[in-house]
Design a protein around this motif. Structure first.
Motif, mmCIF file in Angstrom:
data_model
loop_
_atom_site.group_PDB
_atom_site.id
_atom_site.type_symbol
_atom_site.label_atom_id
_atom_site.label_comp_id
_atom_site.label_asym_id
_atom_site.label_seq_id
_atom_site.Cartn_x
_atom_site.Cartn_y
_atom_site.Cartn_z
ATOM 1 N N LEU A 121 0.837 -1.209 0.000
ATOM 2 C CA LEU A 121 0.000 0.000 0.000
ATOM 3 C C LEU A 121 0.866 1.251 0.000
ATOM 4 N N TYR A 122 2.029 1.173 0.669
ATOM 5 C CA TYR A 122 2.951 2.307 0.660
ATOM 6 C C TYR A 122 3.402 2.608 -0.769
ATOM 7 N N PHE A 124 1.918 1.835 -3.467
ATOM 8 C CA PHE A 124 0.755 2.296 -4.217
ATOM 9 C C PHE A 124 0.444 3.762 -3.902
ATOM 10 N N GLY A 125 0.568 4.126 -2.622
ATOM 11 C CA GLY A 125 0.327 5.510 -2.228
ATOM 12 C C GLY A 125 1.323 6.459 -2.865
ATOM 13 N N SER A 128 0.514 6.955 -6.393
ATOM 14 C CA SER A 128 -0.680 7.774 -6.640
ATOM 15 C C SER A 128 -0.410 9.251 -6.377
ATOM 16 N N ILE A 129 0.563 9.588 -5.502
ATOM 17 C CA ILE A 129 0.844 11.017 -5.327
ATOM 18 C C ILE A 129 1.910 11.498 -6.308
ATOM 19 N N ILE A 131 1.530 11.764 -9.302
ATOM 20 C CA ILE A 131 0.852 12.540 -10.340
ATOM 21 C C ILE A 131 0.999 14.034 -10.095
ATOM 22 N N TYR A 132 1.072 14.422 -8.794
ATOM 23 C CA TYR A 132 1.037 15.850 -8.467
ATOM 24 C C TYR A 132 2.171 16.632 -9.098
ATOM 25 N N MET A 135 1.192 17.324 -12.630
ATOM 26 C CA MET A 135 0.020 18.213 -12.742
ATOM 27 C C MET A 135 0.367 19.638 -12.346
ATOM 28 N N VAL A 151 -2.884 17.189 -18.046
ATOM 29 C CA VAL A 151 -4.195 16.557 -17.902
ATOM 30 C C VAL A 151 -4.174 15.148 -18.479
ATOM 31 N N SER A 154 -2.269 12.880 -16.045
ATOM 32 C CA SER A 154 -2.956 12.499 -14.812
ATOM 33 C C SER A 154 -4.120 11.575 -15.101
ATOM 34 N N SER A 155 -4.878 11.833 -16.181
ATOM 35 C CA SER A 155 -6.013 10.931 -16.424
ATOM 36 C C SER A 155 -5.520 9.540 -16.786
ATOM 37 N N ILE A 158 -4.386 7.871 -13.467
ATOM 38 C CA ILE A 158 -5.517 7.463 -12.627
ATOM 39 C C ILE A 158 -6.176 6.224 -13.208
ATOM 40 N N GLU A 161 -4.014 3.167 -12.671
ATOM 41 C CA GLU A 161 -3.841 2.796 -11.269
ATOM 42 C C GLU A 161 -4.909 1.797 -10.829
#
Lengths: 348, 166
Positions: A121-122, A124-125, A128-129, A131-132, A135, A151, A154-155, A158, A161
């Motif tokens: 999960l770490y 994965f987290g 997932s961040i 992307i920032y 962006m 854009v 990021s899409s 997401i 993911e």
């Protein structure tokens, strides 16, 4: 928590960071050499023997270039963007088990910085961040092409993911743990997860390509439509940070794929012949890095083999093919794990 | 000892970021401060030994929901000119309503000191094994019902997103 323990962890952190940086640096060189090889060219060969100093020359060039910040941009966020990209790229290496433990003077030192019990999960987290960075950089440039690139990136990330998470769920079902160290330890000798989860492995690899924005999923930076994508306005080392982050992500993806599905530091049949524990650990590390280097080569090989997707094809592949396939994979895995109970129902 | 200092540091950061969400002029800055707030709250979960909750909090809120927020706000390109100007009586009534809410909150928090937890707190409840067992043993029905709720919401979103229903 003694002082020695803290020093040992600090050394491990520095070593992992240094190795990540060096490998990312030489990935840029390897990329051009592999491209040259696949296209029957020579590739870079001017700086040093076989062009081996090329990454150093590139770094000097990037540092020396004039740095421009567009006057209409949002300056703080413009600087934070690439920094965030590089930071999140470097964070994943913490939970990767780089090898078994090394025993020095009766003390055993595991070659993993932190064996968190939610390691997957770490990872994965952090993904997932990640992307920032893209962006924020794309938006802060205040440029249409940059924003469109951001854009798109990021899409795409997401969308993929979701499929990536679903393919990992099947892996968690068979291994029964969320700790990366335990998953690596379970695959001793040849009990690699790819033999148990071939479909999940395939989905994970495809998603890893999309998450790292590599060809054939490199739409965020496709030159023909978007000039340079999210880093159009960037110059000098800020641009270098984005490129560097991409190569680090590639290295980390190759590491995660080899750890999750291809046995990590485990090697088949060697433990029968080598009985020195420390030697075995070092061999395991070497074996892991051999797998990682092949993974990186595979990334480059695919880049020069497959053409880029169109955007609707990309979305269709993500949502209409990979997600249903990974749900099917979960159902099949569950049915296989409960096969005795299901058979009992039918026999009665 | 160090956890106490960490708690105060995280709380300070959380409150500061939450205030900045409200006070930022730029909506993109607000969203980014909200992301920081989520991170500090995830830090609080880690302090409570609930690592699973912290990781899921970061993945779901910071990694998915806020990215979509940012996505929409960046595309809408909210500027000063397009922002609708509220009428004065609306501002006035909003101020009164939020002031009343403050009074209610202060009143309810004043009596909160007397509440004593009835059952002993298990510090390992947040670890994933214990959490999974609790969810699938003691709270199986609510857990499944909430998953159905999510499914219904998903179907509803797809129906709303469709241009025409054949």
């Amino acid at each position: 928590m003694t002082l020695g323990y803290i020093i040992y962890k600090l050394i491990l952190v520095v070593v992992v960071f240094a190795i990540t940086m060096v490998i990312a640096m030489y990935s840029t060189y390897a990329e051009r050499k592999v491209a040259g090889f696949l296209q029957d060219r020579l590739g870079p060969n001017r700086a040093g023997p076989f062009g081996i100093l090329q990454p150093v020359a590139d770094a000097v060039k990037l540092f020396m270039k004039e740095e421009t910040i567009p006057s209409v941009s949002n300056k703080t966020l413009f600087i934070i963007g690439p920094a965030l990209s590089l930071l999140t790229a470097c964070m994943t290496g913490v939970v990767i088990p780089w090898g078994k433990s090394i025993t020095i003077f009766g003390e055993s030192y595991p070659l993993q910085i932190a064996d968190v019990n939610i390691g997957i999960l770490y990872i994965f987290g952090v993904v997932s961040i990640g992307i920032y960075g893209i962006m924020i950089g794309g938006w802060a440039s205040n440029n249409k092409y940059s924003l469109l690139g951001a854009v798109r990136a990021s899409s795409q990330m997401i969308s993929y993911e979701v499929a990536m998470g679903l393919s990992i769920i099947a892996l968690i079902m068979t291994t029964g743990t969320l700790s990366v160290g335990e998953i690596a330890a379970q695959q001793n000798s040849w009990h690699w997860n790819v033999l148990i989860q071939p479909l999940g492995c395939l989905i994970f690899i495809v998603c890893a390509f999309a998450e790292t924005n590599r060809a054939p999923f490199d739409l965020p930076e496709c030159e023909q439509e978007l000039v340079g994508g999210y880093h159009t306005e960037y110059s000098s080392m800020k641009m270098g940070f984005y490129l560097f982050a991409e190569y680090i992500n590639m290295f980390i993806s190759a590491t995660v794929i080899s750890t999750f599905y291809f046995g990590g530091y485990n090697m088949p049949f060697v433990a029968d012949y080598v009985h020195n524990e420390n030697l075995l650990t070092l061999l395991g590390v070497a074996f892991l890095f051999a797998k990682i280097f092949f993974g990186i080569f595979f990334f480059m090989w695919v880049r020069w083999t497959l053409p880029r997707f169109r955007y609707d094809q990309l979305m269709n592949l993500g949502w209409k093919v990979l997600i249903p396939l990974s749900i099917l994979n979960i159902v099949l895995t569950g049915a296989w794990m409960m096969r005795h109970e299901i058979l009992n129902v039918f026999i009665k | 000892m160090i956890t106490t200092y960490l708690f105060y540091f995280l709380s300070f950061l959380a409150i500061m970021c939450a205030l900045m969400v409200v006070f930022s002029k730029n909506p993109v800055h607000s969203v980014l401060y909200l992301v920081l707030t989520f991170f500090t709250i995830a830090g609080h979960y880690v302090l409570l030994n609930a690592q699973f909750l912290a990781a899921v909090h970061v993945i779901v809120y910071a990694g998915a929901i806020m990215v979509l927020f940012l996505f929409v706000i960046m595309l809408m390109n909210l500027n000063k000119d397009t922002e609708p100007h509220k009428k004065p009586w609306l501002k006035f009534s909003a101020a009164i309503a939020s002031g009343l809410l403050l009074v209610v909150l202060v009143g309810s928090l004043k009596g909160a000191e007397t509440i004593v937890p009835t059952n002993a707190f298990n510090p390992n409840i947040g670890l994933i094994e214990n959490l999974g067992k609790t969810l699938f043993h003691d709270f199986l029905l609510p857990f499944e019902v909430s998953s159905i709720l999510l499914l219904v919401a998903m179907v509803g979103a797809v129906m709303l997103g469709k241009k025409s229903i054949k």
